[in-house]
Write a protein that holds these residues in place. Structure first.
Motif, PDB file in Angstrom:
ATOM      1  N   LEU A 249       0.845  -1.183   0.000  1.00 43.70           N
ATOM      2  CA  LEU A 249       0.000   0.000   0.000  1.00 43.70           C
ATOM      3  C   LEU A 249       0.881   1.234   0.000  1.00 43.70           C
ATOM      4  O   LEU A 249       1.643   1.462   0.943  1.00 43.70           O
ATOM      5  CB  LEU A 249      -0.918   0.007   1.225  1.00 43.70           C
ATOM      6  N   GLU A 250       0.798   1.992  -1.070  1.00 43.79           N
ATOM      7  CA  GLU A 250       1.502   3.262  -1.151  1.00 43.79           C
ATOM      8  C   GLU A 250       0.548   4.359  -0.690  1.00 43.79           C
ATOM      9  O   GLU A 250      -0.473   4.618  -1.321  1.00 43.79           O
ATOM     10  CB  GLU A 250       1.976   3.527  -2.580  1.00 43.79           C
TER      11      GLU A 250
ATOM     12  N   PRO B 251       4.389   6.961   3.452  1.00 46.86           N
ATOM     13  CA  PRO B 251       4.773   5.636   3.952  1.00 46.86           C
ATOM     14  C   PRO B 251       4.341   4.541   2.995  1.00 46.86           C
ATOM     15  O   PRO B 251       3.405   4.708   2.206  1.00 46.86           O
ATOM     16  CB  PRO B 251       4.016   5.544   5.285  1.00 46.86           C
ATOM     17  N   THR B 252       5.034   3.430   3.069  1.00 47.03           N
ATOM     18  CA  THR B 252       4.712   2.250   2.266  1.00 47.03           C
ATOM     19  C   THR B 252       4.519   1.068   3.212  1.00 47.03           C
ATOM     20  O   THR B 252       5.406   0.758   4.001  1.00 47.03           O
ATOM     21  CB  THR B 252       5.838   1.940   1.266  1.00 47.03           C
TER      22      THR B 252
ATOM     23  N   GLY C  39      -5.716   2.372   9.046  1.00 46.01           N
ATOM     24  CA  GLY C  39      -5.732   0.922   9.142  1.00 46.01           C
ATOM     25  C   GLY C  39      -6.260   0.317   7.851  1.00 46.01           C
ATOM     26  O   GLY C  39      -7.312   0.725   7.355  1.00 46.01           O
ATOM     27  N   PHE C  40      -5.513  -0.631   7.278  1.00 48.76           N
ATOM     28  CA  PHE C  40      -5.881  -1.256   6.013  1.00 48.76           C
ATOM     29  C   PHE C  40      -5.986  -2.762   6.209  1.00 48.76           C
ATOM     30  O   PHE C  40      -5.154  -3.363   6.885  1.00 48.76           O
ATOM     31  CB  PHE C  40      -4.836  -0.990   4.922  1.00 48.76           C
ATOM     32  N   THR C  41      -7.002  -3.347   5.606  1.00 46.69           N
ATOM     33  CA  THR C  41      -7.126  -4.803   5.558  1.00 46.69           C
ATOM     34  C   THR C  41      -7.373  -5.196   4.101  1.00 46.69           C
ATOM     35  O   THR C  41      -8.504  -5.113   3.615  1.00 46.69           O
ATOM     36  CB  THR C  41      -8.274  -5.303   6.448  1.00 46.69           C
TER      37      THR C  41
ATOM     38  N   ILE D 276      -5.748  12.101   1.577  1.00 49.19           N
ATOM     39  CA  ILE D 276      -5.044  10.824   1.671  1.00 49.19           C
ATOM     40  C   ILE D 276      -5.252  10.072   0.367  1.00 49.19           C
ATOM     41  O   ILE D 276      -6.394   9.859  -0.060  1.00 49.19           O
ATOM     42  CB  ILE D 276      -5.567   9.991   2.853  1.00 49.19           C
ATOM     43  N   ILE D 277      -4.169   9.687  -0.263  1.00 50.27           N
ATOM     44  CA  ILE D 277      -4.216   8.939  -1.518  1.00 50.27           C
ATOM     45  C   ILE D 277      -3.555   7.582  -1.284  1.00 50.27           C
ATOM     46  O   ILE D 277      -2.423   7.504  -0.802  1.00 50.27           O
ATOM     47  CB  ILE D 277      -3.502   9.700  -2.658  1.00 50.27           C
TER      48      ILE D 277
END
Length: 501
Positions: A181-182, A274-275, A325-327, A424-425
């Motif tokens: 995730l970029e 962040p990556t 937070g990413f899922t 936020i992209i």
């Protein structure tokens, strides 16, 4: 059909041995050498409830016994085939004997959900997915290795139509897919502030009347020069850009007035990139901010000593700032399902709480949660996270400060306004691990210089150019018409022209 009530040891039907493989519609037992002391286990026959299966063997038998006739009913059709009907959920055994009453094979009969039809539907609805299904008591066990987590969910949903909630999922995903995730944070903050104040100190000729008005009133009321004139303490006028003062008299009253003014404008842009890398189905999180302490009372008042009556204070930290937070879940055809939970929080002193002399600040939070689907390399933006703050302050002398026009001499006014927007992209990408030798770091091109480059050219490292007007300029490359270096080293072991050992 003869119930197996006279079997000496029913446990023999559960013994493991070299048996025969059972086909979906017909089970075939292949026995190499069988006698009374060597009863082979011929596998398991799955029979759907209220449906039948035909078991065939390659060796003639004369007797077929079933352990529990309430679970399954058997009917010999020929001397090589047996008709088995499932009557009740459960397991039992089927034992075959030859004409000499010698045991040929023992077959486990499991009566349960219709796994035969389930397998056929799984192969039709999920082509290319090697999913197996078998009966375990009254449950269905799914096995196999599938290509994605979405195929696992679909297979479980199909199996639930046969066994309800009694579905045991033992499937696994073949290759765990990783999602990178970029993330790019871009925040623009614009602020404007204006301040205008008048500070006055006064002292009578007799010295009996003294005082001050304004931000420096407390210290100006006791200051005077050698001639007895009042002085405005300019060091007490904080956060000002310009100050001007004047001395004048009104009758026997000596006054000094200082004017302070300030106008502030600012634009701030912050950017973070962040990556994050997470496995499909796992959660990755990011926090750009900090943590503030919160005192927490521990213990009770009984039997304690000390200032707090036995209570001890511990410190807990609460995070604040910009968090995400990413899922990610990789679906079929390369589609990535993302559960995104962004949050922006900041310390809000206006929402603070004071307990026992301790002030605990509050938080101003903006939180969202969304689910979307993207393909590899596509981007989405979260915008509209706006914040506008406005504040004006008026400090004045009572009554006199409220008089129109003249009241401006007895008050100090401040105006402050700020606006911020956060964008936020996020761009998800499917990635695979790379070899260690393929990793390139920013420091790889920084190498120690040659001694001549250091002393003559002043190059501290090979990443610094030799042009003093353009330190970033690197030495020119070799001309394109230069002879190509040899591809193979000579037999002498020396490096060919154009290569460096």
């Amino acid at each position: 059909m003869v119930p197996a009530k006279s079997l000496p040891m029913l446990a023999l039907s559960l013994a493991l041995g070299a048996g025969a493989s059972l086909l979906p519609m017909q089970a075939q037992a292949q026995v190499a050498s069988l006698n009374v002391n060597n009863a082979n286990h011929a596998g398991q026959l799955d029979v759907p409830l209220n449906k039948s299966q035909v078991l065939t063997v390659d060796r003639p038998f004369s007797k077929a016994l079933v352990g529990n006739a309430e679970i399954a009913d058997v009917l010999p059709m020929t001397n090589r085939s047996v008709y088995v009907l499932g009557k009740k959920m459960g397991t039992t055994s089927l034992t075959l004997y030859d004409s000499r009453n010698m045991m040929i094979a023992v077959v486990d009969v499991a009566v349960g959900p219709d796994v035969v039809t389930l397998k056929r539907q799984l192969s039709e609805l999920l082509p290319g997915q090697p999913i197996g299904a078998r009966i375990s008591n009254d449950a269905v066990v799914l096995t196999g290795t599938v290509s994605s987590a979405a195929a696992v969910d679909r297979a479980v949903q199909i199996a639930k139509t046969y066994a309800g909630d009694k579905v045991v999922n033992m499937m696994s995903v073949g290759a765990a897919q990783q999602v990178m995730l970029e993330v790019r944070f871009s925040e623009m903050t614009r602020s404007a502030a204006k301040q205008f104040g008048i500070n006055t100190a006064f002292l009578s000729d007799s010295g009996k009347v003294v005082g001050g008005i304004g931000n420096a009133a407390q210290s100006s009321a006791i200051l005077s020069d050698t001639n007895g004139r009042p002085i405005v303490d300019l060091s007490k006028i904080l956060d000002s850009f310009g100050i001007g003062a004047a001395n004048y008299s009104v009758g026997s009253l000596n006054l000094t007035t200082a004017l302070d003014a300030l106008e502030r404008k600012g634009v701030v842009t912050t950017l973070a990139e962040p990556t994050l890398v997470a496995l499909s189905g796992e959660t990755a999180s990011f926090l750009a901010g900090g943590e503030f302490p919160i005192p927490v009372s521990q213990g009770g008042n009984s039997g304690g000593s000390g200032n707090n009556g036995g209570n001890s204070i511990t410190i807990e930290f609460k995070p604040f700032g910009v968090s995400l937070g990413f899922t990610p879940t990789v679906l079929e055809d390369g589609i990535i399902n993302l559960v995104v939970e962004p949050e922006v929080s900041s310390i809000d002193p206006s929402a603070s709480v004071t307990i026992n002399g301790l002030t605990i600040p509050g938080l101003q939070t903006r939180r969202a949660s969304t689910t979307l689907e993207l393909r590899d390399g596509q981007s989405f933006a979260l915008a509209g996270l706006l914040r506008k703050d406005f504040q004006d302050t008026v400090r004045q002398f009572p009554i006199l400060g409220s008089i129109p026009i003249i009241g401006a001499l007895f008050r100090s006014s401040g105006f402050q306004k700020s606006e911020s927007e956060l964008v936020i992209i996020v761009t998800p990408r499917l990635v695979k691990p790379m070899r260690a030798e393929d990793v390139r770091l920013p420091t790889d091109r920084v190498a120690p210089p040659h001694e001549l480059d250091l002393f003559l050219m002043g190059r501290t490292d090979k990443a610094v150019g030799i042009n003093p007007l353009d330190p970033n300029a690197m030495p020119p490359e070799a001309p394109k018409n230069a002879p190509a270096p040899a591809k193979e080293a000579p037999a002498t072991g020396k490096a060919p022209s154009g290569y460096e050992l």
